[in-house]
Design a protein around this motif. Sequence first.
Motif, PDB file in Angstrom:
ATOM      1  N   PRO A  64      68.078  57.535  21.822  1.00 35.67           N
ATOM      2  CA  PRO A  64      68.125  58.955  21.434  1.00 35.67           C
ATOM      3  C   PRO A  64      67.669  59.203  19.998  1.00 35.67           C
ATOM      4  N   CYS A  65      68.091  58.335  19.062  1.00 31.46           N
ATOM      5  CA  CYS A  65      67.684  58.524  17.669  1.00 31.46           C
ATOM      6  C   CYS A  65      66.198  58.255  17.473  1.00 31.46           C
ATOM      7  N   TRP A  66      65.646  57.306  18.208  1.00 24.91           N
ATOM      8  CA  TRP A  66      64.231  56.992  18.092  1.00 24.91           C
ATOM      9  C   TRP A  66      63.364  58.147  18.590  1.00 24.91           C
ATOM     10  N   GLN A  67      63.789  58.814  19.653  1.00 25.23           N
ATOM     11  CA  GLN A  67      63.002  59.913  20.203  1.00 25.23           C
ATOM     12  C   GLN A  67      62.984  61.133  19.293  1.00 25.23           C
ATOM     13  N   THR A  68      64.017  61.292  18.461  1.00 24.48           N
ATOM     14  CA  THR A  68      64.062  62.436  17.542  1.00 24.48           C
ATOM     15  C   THR A  68      63.565  62.091  16.146  1.00 24.48           C
ATOM     16  N   ASN A  69      63.211  60.842  15.912  1.00 24.26           N
ATOM     17  CA  ASN A  69      62.728  60.429  14.597  1.00 24.26           C
ATOM     18  C   ASN A  69      61.234  60.732  14.483  1.00 24.26           C
ATOM     19  N   PRO A  70      60.794  61.355  13.383  1.00 20.36           N
ATOM     20  CA  PRO A  70      59.363  61.685  13.252  1.00 20.36           C
ATOM     21  C   PRO A  70      58.443  60.482  13.304  1.00 20.36           C
ATOM     22  N   ILE A  71      58.956  59.277  13.046  1.00 19.67           N
ATOM     23  CA  ILE A  71      58.096  58.095  13.100  1.00 19.67           C
ATOM     24  C   ILE A  71      57.536  57.892  14.504  1.00 19.67           C
TER      25      ILE A  71
END
Length: 630
Positions: free
Chosen positions: A191-198
């Motif tokens: 979940p955090c990876w999908q919302t991270n601009p990277i």
Amino acid sequence: MFRLLWEIEDTPGLLTGEGAKASARAARLITALAEAGVSVAAPVCHHCGELRPLTNLLDNLRCCHECYRKANSTACGNCGQDRPVATRREDGTPLCSSCMRYEADRMITCVLCDRVRPVGRRTKDGPLCRACFRPTLRICSFCGRGPRRCYRAATGMPRCDTCSRIRRTCVGCGKHRYAAAKTEDGHLCEPCWQTNPISFNPYRLCGTVEYLHSYGRCHSCVRDQQVRDAFSRDGAIRPDLQPVLDVLVADGAKAGLKRLEQPSFRMILDALVDGSCPLTHEGLDAMLPNKSVAFLRAALVTAGVLPARDEQFAALERWITSATEAVADDNERKLVRRFATWHHLRRLRREAEKHPLSPTQAATARAGIRAAVALLAWLRERGTELGQCTQVHLDEWIDSGKTTRYNARGFVEWCRKNRHIGKGLAIPAFEKLSHVRPTDEDERWAITRRLMQDDDLAIEDRFAGLLVLLYAQHITVVSKLPTTAVIIEGTETSLLLGTTPLLLPDPLDKLARKLLARRRGHTTIGSSSDSTWLFPGAYAGQRLSHHHLGVRLKRLGIYSRPGRTSALMGLSTQLPAAVLTKLLGLSPETVTAWTQSGGNWARYAAELQDRPHPQASQSRTAGAIETPSA
């Protein structure tokens, strides 16, 4: 919570070894008590007698998963082995999970070997069988070893199978989860990876920059394509279904994709396309019970595809039909149907002409009908007809059961007026003896300061909680606030609760502005951005229910009645009854009862005289309401 307590009171044996008879919540409670060292008997499986998690229901008793699998095992129609049933063919032939993969509707032609086999992976070039599919060889971005068979190679963050099975602490949320990517700061969960601009990449066709869905496509394009595929037959879409397609692609691409993945929702779309479900309220009613129908219906009504109707009243009529049909005795069924029609529906139909039926009104009608059915069944078990019922029977009925039996009071009154029972028979009104203890003053101000300062809390919960704790607003009133209730004039922000706008102090005015700009519902079908409600709900065009809002506030330690009582005690000593009625919309009777005991209103008038801006509008009197400093 009360239902759980009533269940334990009605069946005391749940705590002494009969846990298999409990509901899922009661079984979890008993297990937690046993693990905490409380002297209760942990529930065991009623089939094998082993102390295992009771996850399933078999013969109306809770059992473990292993016993449930054995009880639901039968000879597979393909291999003949005794295995759990995974699916059934159209003729009812059972199939195990192994044979299910080789059914005709699950077989594909591999684009590499041209053999007809179960699908191993679907690619942009076509489906591959399990023998031909090979993960991409890359150097793992986690451990740096390789080249290995890595997953997510197209995302630029390939990871090997070993690293995919190791839990790590996410630097985004702090939880111990499987890592989806590794950054300079540490690992990130999915979940955090999908919302991270990277993780954002541009889609070359529409130019959208986001975490792409699949094969380099954005969520909106994938959603639009899936909707077109669901509505198209031979490449054409029926003109009468074009408004439905427009509703499904209105907003919320990610939520819409989740909805399209649900088999129940795809079944509704297939029925609309095939013509078996007409695009009418009656056609959608035939698909019930199905929660997806309610989501789709609300979106179609909001878009003007279907006419608006009172859904609470329509649901109550359907429930009455099914509830009366379930009554076994013919005479009792006719009597209950007449009671429901002429006592409840006739009255509620008149009220529905003035305003939509509330969930509380519908729930009260259902409770009265349930109590009527239960009373007739109780009399029949004792060999007594309704015409022979006496006050002794009614008193015994009340004393020998739960407090919900008082709901039969309306049925008894209706029977007495229509001469189905003798004169003078009645069930007394239920008297609530519970006393509302107001929230402690220090606790109320502590929660208020937290709502003003803690930006990690949802802005909806913060604003609603402050209205309850500062201005004694009922949750039902808060959930019904429209967007027009927030009045912005330059640097001033007012809230219309009564007949006069209430000037909001800092930082409450900033929260109101943010809520008006950032309000978000949970609509998965249709658009919620143009909602007229300050607190949008899960259904398009509808508000957040007061029940759900109350549950959210309870998680923050805010209870409506104690909080409102404490706020009223403070407000009644600051402002006169007439001012509170105009500013807060409270009833004159309620405010007068609270202000009779305190308040030097001559001193209040002197304060108004000494204010530096006497020409200010009457809404400025809101400044007299005490608020804590942020």
